[in-house]
Motif scaffolding. Structure first.
Motif, PDB file in Angstrom:
ATOM      1  N   ASN A 311     -29.095   8.429   5.270  1.00 60.34           N
ATOM      2  CA  ASN A 311     -28.765   9.567   6.301  1.00 60.34           C
ATOM      3  C   ASN A 311     -27.275   9.488   6.756  1.00 60.34           C
ATOM      4  O   ASN A 311     -26.888  10.419   6.987  1.00 60.34           O
ATOM      5  N   SER A 315     -20.377   9.154   6.239  1.00 58.64           N
ATOM      6  CA  SER A 315     -20.102  10.210   7.045  1.00 58.64           C
ATOM      7  C   SER A 315     -18.809  10.748   7.357  1.00 58.64           C
ATOM      8  O   SER A 315     -18.488  11.653   8.121  1.00 58.64           O
ATOM      9  N   GLY A 321     -26.958  13.321   7.478  1.00 63.47           N
ATOM     10  CA  GLY A 321     -28.251  14.168   7.193  1.00 63.47           C
ATOM     11  C   GLY A 321     -28.054  15.078   5.933  1.00 63.47           C
ATOM     12  O   GLY A 321     -29.132  15.751   5.677  1.00 63.47           O
ATOM     13  N   THR A 322     -26.696  15.339   5.433  1.00 64.17           N
ATOM     14  CA  THR A 322     -26.622  16.178   4.289  1.00 64.17           C
ATOM     15  C   THR A 322     -26.580  15.170   3.012  1.00 64.17           C
ATOM     16  O   THR A 322     -26.109  14.047   2.986  1.00 64.17           O
ATOM     17  N   ASN A 324     -28.879  13.827   1.198  1.00 67.51           N
ATOM     18  CA  ASN A 324     -29.508  12.313   1.555  1.00 67.51           C
ATOM     19  C   ASN A 324     -30.071  11.829   0.252  1.00 67.51           C
ATOM     20  O   ASN A 324     -29.915  10.606  -0.107  1.00 67.51           O
ATOM     21  N   ARG A 476     -22.548  16.332  12.320  1.00 64.28           N
ATOM     22  CA  ARG A 476     -22.990  15.268  13.248  1.00 64.28           C
ATOM     23  C   ARG A 476     -22.169  14.168  13.446  1.00 64.28           C
ATOM     24  O   ARG A 476     -21.181  14.212  12.892  1.00 64.28           O
ATOM     25  N   ASP A 584     -35.395  17.040   7.655  1.00 63.90           N
ATOM     26  CA  ASP A 584     -34.197  16.218   8.361  1.00 63.90           C
ATOM     27  C   ASP A 584     -34.692  15.059   8.989  1.00 63.90           C
ATOM     28  O   ASP A 584     -35.693  15.065   9.577  1.00 63.90           O
ATOM     29  N   SER A 586     -33.970  13.365  12.159  1.00 56.25           N
ATOM     30  CA  SER A 586     -33.183  13.605  13.549  1.00 56.25           C
ATOM     31  C   SER A 586     -33.591  12.457  14.596  1.00 56.25           C
ATOM     32  O   SER A 586     -32.926  12.307  15.460  1.00 56.25           O
ATOM     33  N   ASP A 587     -34.848  11.988  14.329  1.00 57.80           N
ATOM     34  CA  ASP A 587     -35.381  11.187  15.720  1.00 57.80           C
ATOM     35  C   ASP A 587     -36.641  10.301  14.926  1.00 57.80           C
ATOM     36  O   ASP A 587     -36.838  10.319  13.730  1.00 57.80           O
ATOM     37  N   SER A 590     -39.380  12.085  13.203  1.00 58.51           N
ATOM     38  CA  SER A 590     -39.125  12.655  11.755  1.00 58.51           C
ATOM     39  C   SER A 590     -39.370  11.409  10.937  1.00 58.51           C
ATOM     40  O   SER A 590     -39.774  11.676   9.748  1.00 58.51           O
TER      41      SER A 590
END
Length: 623
Positions: A311, A315, A321-322, A324, A476, A584, A586-587, A590
């Protein structure tokens, strides 16, 4: 001076006795004596530990390290006296017939003993031992050279017209003409000397081109080094027992004597090698505290740690998140790299419309490995053959991107830019992990043709542009995964559990059955089972575990089935398009949802195997 030399001779006997060298010397003498054949030269290789010698006598130790040819002469005298005193070789007549090769086990770890191959000037005039290291990028075939020869005076009445007075032996850096030619004269009567050809002693010789390992930084496509450095190949000579001790593309530490070889109007700096040792990079023995903390936070699930890594990976290049699934595949390929022939390889072929982003992502990723090579499209991916540039006329095998990426990644870019013949060669290498070169004997001065097979131990990355419009991404916060995760994980040794093996085999057999038609047969390649195992092992390594579990096998199967679906369409297993990352991350919630989804995939997989597999036993414990 005479007393000093006499003392060194005594110390040599003491050292040979203590080190076991005397026993080996006597054994070598017995071999010569038992042959009952008279030789012009009796060759002895003596291993020297400089530290042990220096402890016995500093003067002798200094002589060996800084005046090795003079030291060899003192050893020659000691060995001759020993042979005559103990009657070890009956055929030996003169001291000149003894050839001593001193081979230090190591050199003092001081800057003055290191020969930098990228620094100027290249010190080749000192005639002493240096240590250096580099990568073998070109390698000649093994040819013959003259170890030693016997010359006789042509004057009939000269006492040197017989016997073994005039013995020529090869010295470091000397050319063939320095050892044997037709203009030598007798030191007693000045008559011409003539070689006694039946006493010529031949040995093996191999010429290797090496280059400083810094070249790997330049071949990544960009360099992180702010300072400029000079890179130049240098020639090393491997003789006799050292011939074929190097493999093209590998990294070596060498000890030898630098010299300058004259070839017509050109002078070439070279090193006469006395010892060769493979240079293996040591990975870190631990991971950072941040990763240990992340590993402990995600310990409740076998899938969360790798999901978090994918994830946030790269970066700096793509938003977290893209991509993945692709980033997970890249991480799996990165950790599944090593320099052994039986390695599990993971190649990547990416079908994309976002070529610019994919190219940046792959370029970024290869820089995380010591051997990540960006292949320039203008050169060859695989090795080629050319004539040796040192005037011997023999064949020289030139390295290439694939061999320079040994134990790492060879990124070859857009496959659509390659012609059919290169693609067919690439396909052949991917299937066999070897490449074969044909060397015509007539062209390169050999009696017979040769066929050389070279192992290709690297993962290949490439992409194909489908020409559709790029997708939009959400930006992000930035977070970077460094080299030390990768390098630690790739050195882990993992074992396949029986449960994981059953799951893989069950899927493989069931998938072969459902993806088979009467015209083309099975759509699964012969290497599919090996790829599945390799993917499973890679996921285990990335999870920093040592045993492959069913959870690892499930991720491998989902990735593999996704690629099959892309190529051949859906099967009865009927997985989602983004099977490994359905939504996604995200937390915490998820991640929990993903775990539940993957458990459902596992149950679905077991049903698929039960329906289409040929009676394969699978554990069906359900939560």
């Amino acid at each position: 001076m005479h007393k000093e030399i006499q003392k060194m001779k005594e110390i040599i006997l003491v050292y040979l006795d203590r080190s076991g060298g005397l026993e080996k010397f006597i054994h070598d003498c017995k071999r010569y004596n038992d042959s009952k054949q008279s030789y012009a030269v009796y060759r002895f290789v003596i291993s020297i530990n400089p530290s042990d010698v220096a402890e016995l006598d500093a003067t002798l130790g200094n002589c060996i390290l800084h005046k090795p040819m003079e030291a060899a002469g003192i050893f020659q005298s000691v060995c001759f006296v020993a042979i005559k005193t103990l009657s070890l070789i009956e055929q030996l007549q003169t001291e000149a017939q003894i050839s001593i090769l001193l081979k230090p086990t190591h050199l003092p770890p001081l800057p003055s003993y290191v020969l930098s191959l990228s620094a100027f000037p290249f010190n080749y005039s000192s005639k002493r031992f240096y240590m250096s290291e580099g990568i073998a990028i070109a390698m000649g075939t093994v040819t013959k050279y003259t170890q030693g020869a016997r010359f006789l005076c042509t004057g009939e009445t000269c006492p040197f017209s017989e016997g073994f007075r005039y013995i020529r032996v090869h010295l470091p850096g000397a050319t063939e003409s320095a050892t044997v030619r037709n203009d030598f004269v007798c030191g007693l009567c000045s008559s011409p000397l003539q070689e006694d050809m039946k006493f010529r002693v031949l040995g093996d010789k191999q010429i290797v081109e090496m280059i400083d390992a810094k070249v790997l930084h330049a071949l990544k496509g960009h360099s992180n080094h702010k300072s400029h450095f000079r890179i130049q190949t240098f020639t090393v000579f491997l003789r006799d027992e050292l011939a074929n001790r190097m493999t093209i593309g590998n990294h070596y530490k060498i000890i030898g004597i630098p010299a300058c070889v004259q070839n017509g109007p050109q002078a070439t700096a070279c090193i006469e090698v006395s010892s060769v040792q493979p240079c293996k990079p040591n990975g870190p023995s631990f991971i950072g505290e941040n990763f240990q903390y992340l590993l402990s936070l995600t310990s409740s699930s076998c899938w969360r740690f790798t999901a978090m890594l994918a994830n946030v990976f790269a970066s700096q290049v793509v938003p977290p998140g893209t991509y993945n699934t692709l980033k997970l595949a890249i991480l799996l390929s990165l950790v599944q790299t090593c320099e052994i022939e039986s390695a599990d390889y993971l190649d990547l072929l990416i079908v994309t419309s976002d070529t610019l982003i994919i190219d940046r992502l792959l370029n970024y990723s290869i820089c995380l490995l010591p051997r990540g090579i960006r292949h320039p499209s203008s050169s060859d991916i695989f090795p080629s053959v050319s004539k040796d540039k040192h005037g011997t006329g023999s064949a020289s095998i030139q390295a290439c991107s694939a061999l320079l990426a040994q134990g790492g990644i060879c990124y070859i870019g857009d496959l659509s830019s390659y012609k059919k013949d290169k693609l067919e060669l690439l396909q052949s290498v991917l299937e066999s992990r070897t490449t074969t070169l044909f060397i015509p004997g007539k062209k390169y001065g050999e009696e017979a043709d040769q066929q050389v097979t070279i192992a290709v131990q690297t993962n290949f990355w490439s992409y194909v542009d489908v020409g559709s419009s790029p997708k939009k991404h959400i930006a992000r916060d930035s977070f970077l995964i460094g080299q030390m995760l990768i390098l630690f994980a790739k050195n882990l040794h993992v074992q396949l559990s029986s449960e994981a093996e059953n799951l893989i085999q069950g899927y493989y057999l069931a998938s072969r059955r459902v993806r088979t038609d009467s015209v083309h047969g099975s759509k699964l390649s012969a290497s599919a089972l090996k790829i599945l195992i390799s993917l499973s092992k890679a996921h285990t390594k990335l999870s920093l575990r040592k045993k492959v579990l069913e959870e690892d096998a499930l991720i491998a199967i989902l990735l593999f089935e996704s690629s099959l679906t892309l190529k051949h369409g859906k099967s009865a297993l009927c997985i989602e398009p983004n099977a490994v990352f359905p939504f996604d991350l995200s937390d915490e919630n998820s991640l929990q949802q993903r775990d539940i989804y993957l458990l459902q995939c596992h149950h679905q997989l077991l049903q698929f195997i039960g329906a289409y597999g040929p009676g394969t036993y699978i554990s069906t414990n359900e939560e």
